[in-house]
Write an enzyme that holds these catalytic residues in place. Sequence first.
Site, PDB file in Angstrom:
ATOM      1  CE  LYS A 134      -9.476   9.899   0.838  1.00 37.74           C
ATOM      2  NZ  LYS A 134      -8.050   9.551   0.753  1.00 37.74           N
TER       3      LYS A 134
HETATM    4  O1  G3P Z   1      -6.304   7.031  -1.810  1.00 36.14           O
HETATM    5  C1  G3P Z   1      -6.373   5.778  -1.203  1.00 36.14           C
HETATM    6  C2  G3P Z   1      -5.073   5.107  -1.210  1.00 36.14           C
HETATM    7  O2  G3P Z   1      -4.141   5.859  -0.471  1.00 36.14           O
HETATM    8  C3  G3P Z   1      -5.062   3.699  -0.750  1.00 36.14           C
HETATM    9  O3  G3P Z   1      -4.032   3.128  -1.417  1.00 36.14           O
HETATM   10  O4  G3P Z   1      -2.180   1.593  -1.783  1.00 36.14           O
HETATM   11  O5  G3P Z   1      -3.050   1.972   0.526  1.00 36.14           O
HETATM   12  O6  G3P Z   1      -4.391   0.694  -1.120  1.00 36.14           O
HETATM   13  P1  G3P Z   1      -3.385   1.752  -0.911  1.00 36.14           P
END
Ligand code: G3P
Length: 221
Positions: free
Chosen positions: A83
């Site tokens: 990633k």
């Molecule tokens: O895969 C990306 C994700 O982990 C981000 O999620 O909820 O931190 O915006 P969030």
Amino acid sequence: MKIFLDTASLDSIKKYNDMGLVDGITTNPTLLSKEKGNPAEIMREIVRIVQGPVSLEVVATTAAEMLEEAHRLKKYGKNVVVKIPMIPDGLKAVKKLKSEGIETNVTLVFSANQAVLAAKAGAAYVSPFIGRLDDAGQDGMSLIREIVQIFKNYQFDTNVLVASIRHPLHVVEAGKIGAQVVTLPPDILGKMMSHPLTDKGLSAFLSDWEKVKKENPGLKI
Ligand code: G3P
């Protein structure tokens, strides 16, 4: 539609993997920071448990250092997808890794233009963060619609991996649009599984069966 879990929690991964629901995993430094234990060991264990692609994120910000980290992460297992953040050096690393046959997932994508550039550099996956766009007052799902349309128009083989999902309806919408992958926090997968009418229906079946058993002592099915 492929379902990835967006977590570094080994318990959650094992739980849903045992149900056959986990096509892959995405992690990031924040998710790893929430777990107890050595992050490198946790990543190795995830790669061992899950058969499908496991995205492990670099923390370097120069292309040369990202490549070093990518090569180290790739040694964790064949199914590792590296990633890489959506920055210029990241795209340089993506191009080089593609030439070496190493798959990448370009993360922190917030516009269709960024997605196109990541695809052109050779990313196997792009990760638009729809929940964070919604939080900022933009429509995250419109971005998915745009990216899926553009990739279709030009036959890009990069997968659209819908990330930063906040609720089950996001999953339905992503599926209707035709995004290849959704990555879900474990609690969203749990919510997708249940419905009050399922619980109500099961409880009625079981109580009716109790009556049948009373009328048929010793009954077994
Ligand atoms: O895969 C990306 C994700 O982990 C981000 O999620 O909820 O931190 O915006 P969030």
